[in-house]
Design a protein around this motif. Structure first.
Motif, short mmCIF file in Angstrom:
data_model
loop_
_atom_site.label_atom_id
_atom_site.label_comp_id
_atom_site.label_asym_id
_atom_site.label_seq_id
_atom_site.Cartn_x
_atom_site.Cartn_y
_atom_site.Cartn_z
N SER A 171 0.84 -1.18 0.00
CA SER A 171 0.00 0.00 0.00
C SER A 171 0.88 1.24 0.00
CB SER A 171 -0.89 -0.02 1.24
OG SER A 171 -1.63 1.16 1.32
N GLY A 172 0.39 2.31 -0.57
CA GLY A 172 1.10 3.57 -0.53
C GLY A 172 2.09 3.78 -1.66
N PHE A 173 2.19 2.83 -2.58
CA PHE A 173 3.19 2.94 -3.63
C PHE A 173 2.86 4.07 -4.61
CE2 PHE A 173 4.12 -1.28 -2.05
CZ PHE A 173 5.50 -1.21 -1.95
N THR A 174 1.59 4.32 -4.87
CA THR A 174 1.21 5.42 -5.77
C THR A 174 1.71 6.74 -5.19
OG1 THR A 174 -0.71 4.18 -6.49
CG2 THR A 174 -0.72 6.56 -6.92
N LYS A 175 1.55 6.90 -3.88
CA LYS A 175 2.03 8.10 -3.21
C LYS A 175 3.55 8.25 -3.35
CE LYS A 175 2.85 8.77 1.28
NZ LYS A 175 2.71 8.56 2.67
N VAL A 176 4.26 7.13 -3.25
CA VAL A 176 5.72 7.16 -3.38
C VAL A 176 6.10 7.61 -4.79
CG1 VAL A 176 7.83 5.76 -3.39
CG2 VAL A 176 6.10 5.41 -1.63
N VAL A 177 5.45 7.06 -5.81
CA VAL A 177 5.77 7.44 -7.19
C VAL A 177 5.52 8.92 -7.39
CG1 VAL A 177 5.11 7.15 -9.61
CG2 VAL A 177 5.38 5.15 -8.16
N GLU A 178 4.40 9.41 -6.88
CA GLU A 178 4.06 10.83 -7.06
C GLU A 178 5.01 11.74 -6.30
OE1 GLU A 178 -0.02 11.02 -5.88
OE2 GLU A 178 -0.74 10.19 -7.77
N SER A 179 5.39 11.36 -5.10
CA SER A 179 6.20 12.26 -4.27
C SER A 179 7.70 12.08 -4.43
CB SER A 179 5.82 12.11 -2.79
OG SER A 179 6.17 10.83 -2.32
N LYS A 180 8.15 10.83 -4.67
CA LYS A 180 9.59 10.58 -4.69
C LYS A 180 10.10 10.02 -6.00
CE LYS A 180 10.10 10.20 0.16
NZ LYS A 180 9.22 9.82 1.12
N VAL A 193 12.10 5.58 -9.24
CA VAL A 193 13.23 4.82 -8.71
C VAL A 193 12.96 4.41 -7.26
CG1 VAL A 193 15.67 4.94 -8.08
CG2 VAL A 193 14.91 5.85 -10.28
N GLN A 194 12.44 5.32 -6.45
CA GLN A 194 12.12 4.98 -5.06
C GLN A 194 11.04 3.90 -5.01
OE1 GLN A 194 13.77 5.90 -2.39
NE2 GLN A 194 12.46 4.77 -0.99
N PHE A 195 10.05 4.01 -5.90
CA PHE A 195 9.00 3.00 -6.00
C PHE A 195 9.61 1.63 -6.29
CE2 PHE A 195 6.44 0.52 -9.03
CZ PHE A 195 5.36 0.20 -8.23
N LEU A 196 10.50 1.56 -7.28
CA LEU A 196 11.10 0.29 -7.66
C LEU A 196 11.97 -0.28 -6.54
CD1 LEU A 196 11.96 1.05 -11.39
CD2 LEU A 196 10.08 -0.35 -10.49
N LEU A 197 12.64 0.57 -5.78
CA LEU A 197 13.43 0.10 -4.65
C LEU A 197 12.54 -0.51 -3.57
CD1 LEU A 197 16.02 3.01 -4.32
CD2 LEU A 197 16.48 0.66 -5.07
#
Length: 172
Positions: free
Chosen positions: A1-10, A13-17
């Motif tokens: 959960s929360g991966f969409t937020k990570v892609v949008e904010s960071k 690359v952070q999402f893939l990590l």
């Protein structure tokens, strides 16, 4: 959960990590507890187990290891939130697709109903009935009855959580 937020904010690359960390933890725990990877789909992992007690033990271990990971990184990277749905029953596998009531319940519990900010693990009624009398839960693991609606059908599910989950939820 929360991966969409990570892609949008960071960024991607952070999402893939984070996806790589999630997969690393899941693969190690599934190998240890006899789980079979069915498929990866983005940040979702679908697995099956022949032994219900091993499945629940795996889920609890993944939960604990993701908490440990979150505690080991700085606040800016603390993004791994987990939602898991678990159910017991027959499923039909065709290629990488799954069909059947147990699959529908597990998917809906994990993807649609579990709260990532609370790191929720939701158990369907059949898996809970099978494992609750036999499973030796580690200290601090609790179950809370929930009544949830899936596809217009109300079912009695259970939320599996630890005392640390509740403490963390109160802090947010």
């Amino acid at each position: 959960s929360g991966f969409t937020k990570v892609v949008e904010s960071k960024g991607l690359v952070q999402f893939l990590l984070l996806v790589a960390k999630e997969r690393e933890i899941m693969k190690a725990c599934m190998a240890k507890h006899g789980g079979e990877l069915i498929k990866y789909e983005g940040d979702n992992i679908t697995a099956r187990f022949d032994d219900e007690l091993e499945a629940i033990t795996c889920v609890a271990e993944v939960h604990e290891r993701l908490h440990e990971y979150n505690q080991s990184v700085d606040e800016a990277t603390k993004e791994v939130m987990m939602c898991i749905g678990v159910e017991h029953g027959e499923i039909l596998m065709m290629g990488g697709d799954l069909f059947g009531w147990a699959w529908d319940v597990a998917y809906q519990l994990g993807e649609e109903l579990a709260d990532g900010s609370k790191h929720e693990i939701l158990l369907g009624p059949d898996i809970f009935e099978i494992v609750s009398p036999k499973w030796k839960a580690s200290n601090g693991v609790r179950f809370e009855a929930r009544e949830l609606e899936i596809n217009g059908i109300t079912l009695k599910a259970s939320r599996m959580y630890t005392a640390s989950d509740e403490e963390e939820a109160r802090l947010h």
